[in-house]
Design an enzyme around this catalytic site. Structure first.
Site, short mmCIF file in Angstrom:
data_model
loop_
_atom_site.label_atom_id
_atom_site.label_comp_id
_atom_site.label_asym_id
_atom_site.label_seq_id
_atom_site.Cartn_x
_atom_site.Cartn_y
_atom_site.Cartn_z
N ARG A 235 0.84 -1.19 0.00
CA ARG A 235 0.00 0.00 0.00
C ARG A 235 0.88 1.24 0.00
O ARG A 235 1.96 1.23 0.58
CB ARG A 235 -0.85 0.06 1.28
CG ARG A 235 -2.18 -0.64 1.21
CD ARG A 235 -3.16 0.05 0.26
NE ARG A 235 -4.42 -0.66 0.19
CZ ARG A 235 -4.66 -1.72 -0.57
NH1 ARG A 235 -3.72 -2.22 -1.37
NH2 ARG A 235 -5.84 -2.30 -0.57
N GLU A 264 -2.04 8.01 -4.21
CA GLU A 264 -2.38 7.59 -5.57
C GLU A 264 -3.86 7.87 -5.87
O GLU A 264 -4.69 7.81 -4.95
CB GLU A 264 -2.07 6.09 -5.76
CG GLU A 264 -2.95 5.16 -4.93
CD GLU A 264 -2.54 3.70 -5.05
OE1 GLU A 264 -1.36 3.38 -4.84
OE2 GLU A 264 -3.44 2.89 -5.36
N HIS A 282 -0.95 0.29 -9.65
CA HIS A 282 -1.73 -0.56 -8.73
C HIS A 282 -2.40 -1.73 -9.47
O HIS A 282 -3.62 -1.87 -9.46
CB HIS A 282 -2.76 0.28 -7.97
CG HIS A 282 -3.18 -0.33 -6.66
ND1 HIS A 282 -3.47 0.42 -5.54
CD2 HIS A 282 -3.37 -1.63 -6.30
CE1 HIS A 282 -3.83 -0.39 -4.55
NE2 HIS A 282 -3.77 -1.65 -4.99
C1 GLV Z 1 -5.34 -4.49 -3.76
O1 GLV Z 1 -4.57 -3.61 -3.54
C2 GLV Z 1 -5.96 -5.26 -2.73
O2 GLV Z 1 -5.84 -4.91 -1.55
O3 GLV Z 1 -6.61 -6.25 -3.06
#
Ligand code: GLV
Length: 329
Positions: A235, A264, A282
């Site tokens: 994250r 982001e 991401h």
């Molecule tokens: C993606 O970032 C998730 O947490 O599934």
């Protein structure tokens, strides 16, 4: 019929499944602002989100809301204290993304170590004139030391892949994993400081919490080897992106791979001018099969959480199971 909001564009066939049980308000446009989210949730019993922030204010504006199903394993967008206070169930989508996300962690780590993005940009810019013995020298993966911070399900899937590359695996986690898992992964538990000093390739796979904010900042980067790489598939906010920019510019570490960013999709603009970094938007779980599995699991959790379908009242992935069956507060 109960009413739900699907806050994001998702696979249309999953929407069709949801329509078998619910009156569906589907946002197919931009990400909803907090105000818009509150407005659309006023009359809803459930919601399917993907990273949309849901806290006390949103819940207060949605007096009927009982279940919010996040299409992600990470749920730092949910204020779980507010969920618990309001007796609202939160659910997430663990497990189905472990292998794809681990694959991607390797892709990013290897791209950073072997300078794939950097050299490709150079080639595309028309700069390739001749073969050079010292062109884009990187660091080896095989035989090196992998340092995994966060040894949960994805961290374990990542570490399991190290065997074929004959790597040594060291890890740090809030707590040690079971002996059998350590043995299977041939992984050694070490302190965070030790890991940063010893690892050739550090990969972050821990959840974002307040305590994990800037787990990697200037002090941690200073412990790493100048030949080391850092990869973040966890994250934004776990890494201090500004400190990382400095460490890459000064040669404190060799390269980085980031799939997630502070703030982001608005990145620290300095990241864009650093050559020895691979940046992706991401997408660690983004394979067709895995995103479908996540969407279907998120739908199943919402259906079951709202008392419908074959698992009525028993969603597979409750985050706060203790509120199931309690009246909305
Ligand atoms: C993606 O970032 C998730 O947490 O599934």
């Amino acid at each position: 019929m109960q009413k739900i909001l699907v806050a994001r564009p998702i696979f249309p066939d999953v929407i069709e499944r949801l329509k078998q049980y619910f009156d569906v308000d589907w946002n197919q446009g931009d990400v909803l602002s907090a105000e818009e989210l509150k407005r659309r949730l006023v009359d809803k019993d459930g919601a399917l989100t993907a990273g949309d922030p849901v806290g006390a204010e949103v819940l207060a504006a949605a007096p009927r809301l009982r279940v919010v199903s996040n299409m992600a394993v990470g749920y730092n967008n949910f204020d779980m204290a507010a969920f618990n206070a309001a007796n609202v169930l939160g659910t997430n989508t663990p497990d189905v993304l472990n292998e794809s996300t681990a694959d991607f962690g390797w892709a990013l780590m290897m791209a950073a170590a072997r300078r794939i993005a950097e050299s490709e940009h150079w080639l595309r810019a028309g700069k390739w004139q001749k073969w050079a013995y010292d062109g884009f020298l990187g660091g080896d993966i095989h035989g090196s030391t992998l340092g995994v911070i966060g040894m949960g399900r994805i961290g374990q899937a990542l570490a399991r892949r190290a065997k074929g590359f004959n790597m040594q695996v060291i890890y740090h986690n809030r707590s040690r994993v079971a002996n059998e898992i350590e043995a299977e992964l041939n992984a050694e538990y070490v302190t965070k400081q030790d890991l940063l000093r010893r690892a050739d390739h550090v990969v972050l796979v821990l959840p974002y919490t307040k305590e994990n904010h800037h787990t990697i900042g200037a002090a941690e980067l200073a412990l790493m080897k100048p030949s080391a790489t850092l990869t973040n598939i966890a994250r934004g906010g776990i890494v201090d992106d500004a400190a990382l920019v400095e460490a890459l510019r000064s040669g404190q570490i060799a390269a980085a791979g980031l799939d997630v960013f502070e703030g982001e999709p608005n990145l620290n603009p300095d990241l864009l001018s650093v050559p020895n970094i691979v940046l992706t938007p991401h997408i660690a779980s983004a394979t067709e099969a895995t995103r479908r599995a996540m969407a279907n699991l998120a739908a199943d959790n919402l259906i079951a959480g709202l008392g419908e379908g074959p698992r009525a009242g028993r969603p597979r992935n409750p985050i706060n199971a203790e509120v199931i069956g309690r009246a909305r507060a």
